[in-house]
Design a protein around this motif. Sequence first.
Motif, PDB file in Angstrom:
ATOM      1  N   GLU A   7     -40.611 -16.169  61.412  1.00  0.00           N
ATOM      2  CA  GLU A   7     -41.038 -17.286  62.243  1.00  0.00           C
ATOM      3  C   GLU A   7     -41.879 -18.244  61.409  1.00  0.00           C
ATOM      4  O   GLU A   7     -42.639 -17.823  60.537  1.00  0.00           O
ATOM      5  N   PRO A   8     -41.785 -19.558  61.663  1.00  0.00           N
ATOM      6  CA  PRO A   8     -42.642 -20.491  60.934  1.00  0.00           C
ATOM      7  C   PRO A   8     -44.108 -20.267  61.309  1.00  0.00           C
ATOM      8  O   PRO A   8     -44.417 -19.795  62.408  1.00  0.00           O
ATOM      9  N   ILE A   9     -44.987 -20.610  60.386  1.00  0.00           N
ATOM     10  CA  ILE A   9     -46.418 -20.435  60.634  1.00  0.00           C
ATOM     11  C   ILE A   9     -46.913 -21.650  61.410  1.00  0.00           C
ATOM     12  O   ILE A   9     -46.938 -22.755  60.888  1.00  0.00           O
ATOM     13  N   ASN A  10     -47.269 -21.448  62.678  1.00  0.00           N
ATOM     14  CA  ASN A  10     -47.741 -22.542  63.517  1.00  0.00           C
ATOM     15  C   ASN A  10     -49.224 -22.410  63.846  1.00  0.00           C
ATOM     16  O   ASN A  10     -49.875 -23.381  64.168  1.00  0.00           O
ATOM     17  N   ASN A  11     -49.733 -21.204  63.776  1.00  0.00           N
ATOM     18  CA  ASN A  11     -51.122 -20.952  64.102  1.00  0.00           C
ATOM     19  C   ASN A  11     -52.005 -21.467  62.978  1.00  0.00           C
ATOM     20  O   ASN A  11     -51.783 -21.162  61.807  1.00  0.00           O
ATOM     21  N   LYS A  12     -53.040 -22.246  63.314  1.00  0.00           N
ATOM     22  CA  LYS A  12     -53.924 -22.837  62.306  1.00  0.00           C
ATOM     23  C   LYS A  12     -54.639 -21.770  61.473  1.00  0.00           C
ATOM     24  O   LYS A  12     -54.814 -21.929  60.267  1.00  0.00           O
ATOM     25  N   ASP A  22     -53.524 -18.706  60.799  1.00  0.00           N
ATOM     26  CA  ASP A  22     -52.529 -18.115  59.907  1.00  0.00           C
ATOM     27  C   ASP A  22     -52.226 -19.054  58.742  1.00  0.00           C
ATOM     28  O   ASP A  22     -52.078 -18.618  57.603  1.00  0.00           O
ATOM     29  N   GLN A  23     -52.154 -20.348  59.042  1.00  0.00           N
ATOM     30  CA  GLN A  23     -51.893 -21.354  58.002  1.00  0.00           C
ATOM     31  C   GLN A  23     -53.022 -21.341  56.982  1.00  0.00           C
ATOM     32  O   GLN A  23     -52.778 -21.369  55.779  1.00  0.00           O
TER      33      GLN A  23
END
Length: 87
Positions: A15-20, A22-23
């Motif tokens: 899944e793409p990293i969308n959570n700030k 996690d980023q």
Amino acid sequence: MMENGWEGVQVLDQEPINNKDDQFAVDKSFARTFDTEEGKKVLDYLVSKTLNQPTWLPGGDHTFGYAREGQNSIIREIQIRIERAKQ
């Protein structure tokens, strides 16, 4: 049997990293990796082989420039992530 067109494209399971948060964690990983003596040497080498080289020369195939800009964008991504982690 291989499918043609978009049906033949395989999607990655990640899944793409969308959570700030996690980023930011990924950015910190980049910063830690390239903050070592060896990491700095590797990044300097990558910059010298990509960003410090022309992406296209007159008379050359224009598609070479597109591929080279793709290489440059990877190095820029690393640099951006390192800078973001420092803020």
